[in-house]
Design an enzyme around this catalytic site. Structure first.
Site, PDB file in Angstrom:
ATOM      1  N   GLU A 195      65.741  11.127  49.872  1.00 28.12           N
ATOM      2  CA  GLU A 195      65.630  11.501  51.294  1.00 28.12           C
ATOM      3  C   GLU A 195      64.691  10.606  52.095  1.00 28.12           C
ATOM      4  OE1 GLU A 195      64.805  15.724  51.388  1.00 28.12           O
ATOM      5  OE2 GLU A 195      66.514  16.175  50.106  1.00 28.12           O
ATOM      6  N   GLU A 201      74.322  17.081  44.098  1.00 30.86           N
ATOM      7  CA  GLU A 201      73.789  18.440  44.291  1.00 30.86           C
ATOM      8  C   GLU A 201      74.826  19.307  44.995  1.00 30.86           C
ATOM      9  OE1 GLU A 201      69.911  18.307  46.205  1.00 30.86           O
ATOM     10  OE2 GLU A 201      69.316  16.526  45.081  1.00 30.86           O
TER      11      GLU A 201
HETATM   12  O1  9MR Z   1      67.023  24.013  44.672  1.00 25.49           O
HETATM   13  C1  9MR Z   1      65.667  23.652  44.864  1.00 25.49           C
HETATM   14  C2  9MR Z   1      64.857  24.874  45.253  1.00 25.49           C
HETATM   15  O2  9MR Z   1      64.770  25.761  44.160  1.00 25.49           O
HETATM   16  C3  9MR Z   1      63.471  24.447  45.704  1.00 25.49           C
HETATM   17  O3  9MR Z   1      62.773  25.572  46.203  1.00 25.49           O
HETATM   18  C4  9MR Z   1      63.581  23.381  46.789  1.00 25.49           C
HETATM   19  C5  9MR Z   1      62.210  22.930  47.228  1.00 25.49           C
HETATM   20  O4  9MR Z   1      62.263  21.936  48.161  1.00 25.49           O
HETATM   21  O5  9MR Z   1      64.296  22.282  46.287  1.00 25.49           O
HETATM   22  C6  9MR Z   1      65.610  22.605  45.975  1.00 25.49           C
HETATM   23  O6  9MR Z   1      66.300  21.445  45.547  1.00 25.49           O
HETATM   24  C7  9MR Z   1      66.414  20.405  46.503  1.00 25.49           C
HETATM   25  C8  9MR Z   1      66.452  19.089  45.776  1.00 25.49           C
HETATM   26  O7  9MR Z   1      65.322  18.962  44.964  1.00 25.49           O
HETATM   27  C9  9MR Z   1      66.555  17.911  46.724  1.00 25.49           C
HETATM   28  N1  9MR Z   1      67.671  18.051  47.603  1.00 25.49           N
HETATM   29  C10 9MR Z   1      67.744  19.322  48.311  1.00 25.49           C
HETATM   30  C11 9MR Z   1      67.706  20.485  47.310  1.00 25.49           C
HETATM   31  C12 9MR Z   1      67.896  21.800  48.030  1.00 25.49           C
HETATM   32  O8  9MR Z   1      66.790  22.029  48.872  1.00 25.49           O
END
Ligand code: 9MR
Length: 374
Positions: free
Chosen positions: A158, A263
């Protein structure tokens, strides 16, 4: 564990699989073309074996795993001199012992990184040399520990604004625009065998996609290794348009770097343009208006979701993406219950909250079969 105990535990896991899937559905990984990795993100409860039903589904259907949270900086390196490798060690061992391709997520991100990482001496802004030293020691420790065992890393996540310019992150402020190249160089030095990826969301937007292609072209021009461009694919049931996905996958492929879907999930709830930035009061209102399937997904929406999955998988196969990873096993674990509006009931994945296959499962199975036949 004694051998007999291990056998009992194994049988319990197998029983959980049958119970959770509720049928003799084929394993998705047995249907796919050989060149496609098919994976899923595991929560720590799953990789630790506490959520046996979901872990059973993951092991049966997928040949690749990603860690939803446990390799993020705040989890693995919470304090300057303290690393917490236990959960990550168990995750990597689980994947390796089952012959899965194990992905690492994520080395450089502006979120889920502790404040100390960006703090300078005496409350001063951190200087470039200190930031680079911290980056190096983190990457050396984490990538080095799993050298030869984690097959591919999301190196930078990102880094782009929606208009395709570089995001103003604390990493960029401290180090400069070359923080991305530095991270890729460090990751490669720490494990020359690992695949390295640039990962972001909304790459279906032309300007942002151009930004990702520019970053990767610049890295390659410097002789750095880049194996894939990951589109996260946190998508909706109706958007982005298929044509935009089609164009993006074609453009990434034409650039000579493999496209990965890293994802994947499909938000099925109605969207409100204000939902991402709203304050708490507004979010409550939006929640009341959009939490429309608290008891389960109606049949007609199940069918729409199935069609949507079939459509996007047809594009993934058409453009020969290297990997498709679902962001969660069942709807019981989805992060979308709490984002962007907390406390809703979402239904974005292939299995429902009880681990039963949804129509979307059969749609993906069929798309994979067709893709393998081409
Ligand atoms: O799915 C993840 C969630 O459990 C966490 O709370 C969150 C914190 O930022 O991150 C989520 O995963 C993210 C991933 O690491 C990066 N791309 C976006 C995903 C969804 O937010």
């Amino acid at each position: 564990m004694s051998r007999s105990l291990a056998l009992v535990a194994g049988a319990a896991l197998a029983a959980a699989v049958v119970h959770a899937s509720g049928s003799e559905a084929p394993a998705l990984k047995s249907l796919k073309p050989a060149g496609l990795r098919l994976g899923v993100a595991l929560s720590q409860k799953q990789s630790d074996g506490e959520d046996k039903a979901a872990l059973g589904l993951a092991l049966r259907h997928f040949d690749q795993v990603s860690p939803e949270n446990l390799l993020k900086w705040e989890r693995v390196h919470p304090e300057p001199e303290r690393y917490e490798f236990g959960p990550a060690d168990r995750y990597v061992e689980l994947g390796r012992s089952r012959g899965l391709f194990v992905v690492g997520h994520v080395l450089v991100w502006h979120q889920q990184t502790p404040a100390w990482v960006f703090a300078g001496e005496g409350g001063q802004p951190i200087d470039r040399a200190t930031a680079l030293a911290r980056l190096k020691s983190h990457i050396d420790a984490v990538v080095g520990r799993y050298r030869g065992r984690i097959g591919g890393w999301d190196v930078v996540n990102e880094a782009l604004e929606e208009d395709g310019t570089l995001r103003k992150t604390p990493w960029r402020t401290a180090i400069g625009d070359d923080y991305i190249a530095r991270a890729f160089a460090l990751a490669h030095a720490a494990d020359p065998t690992a695949e390295l990826y640039y990962n972001d969301y909304n790459l279906w937007k032309p300007a942002k996609r151009a930004g990702a292609l520019r970053i990767v072209a610049q890295l390659k021009a410097q002789g750095l290794r880049v194996d894939g461009i990951g589109e996260q694919a946190h998508w909706g049931i109706d958007d982005p348009p298929l044509a935009a996905i089609d164009e993006t996958l074609a453009a990434i492929r034409a650039s000579g770097t493999r496209a990965l879907i890293t994802e994947l999930d499909m938000d099925v709830l109605p969207r409100d343009p204000d939902m991402w930035g709203a304050d708490l009061a507004k979010k409550q209102k939006i929640k009341a208006a959009t939490n429309v399937y608290p008891q389960g997904l109606p049949d007609d929406v199940q069918q729409r979701l199935a069609r949507r999955y079939a459509d996007v998988f047809a594009l993934f196969l058409k453009h020969d993406v290297g990997r498709v990873t679902f962001w969660g096993v069942t709807d019981a674990d989805t992060w979308l219950d709490d984002f962007p509006i907390p406390g809703r009931v979402n239904h974005p994945l292939l299995w429902d909250r009880d681990g039963r296959e949804k129509p979307a499962f059969a749609a993906v199975a069929e798309a994979l079969r067709q893709g393998a036949r081409r």
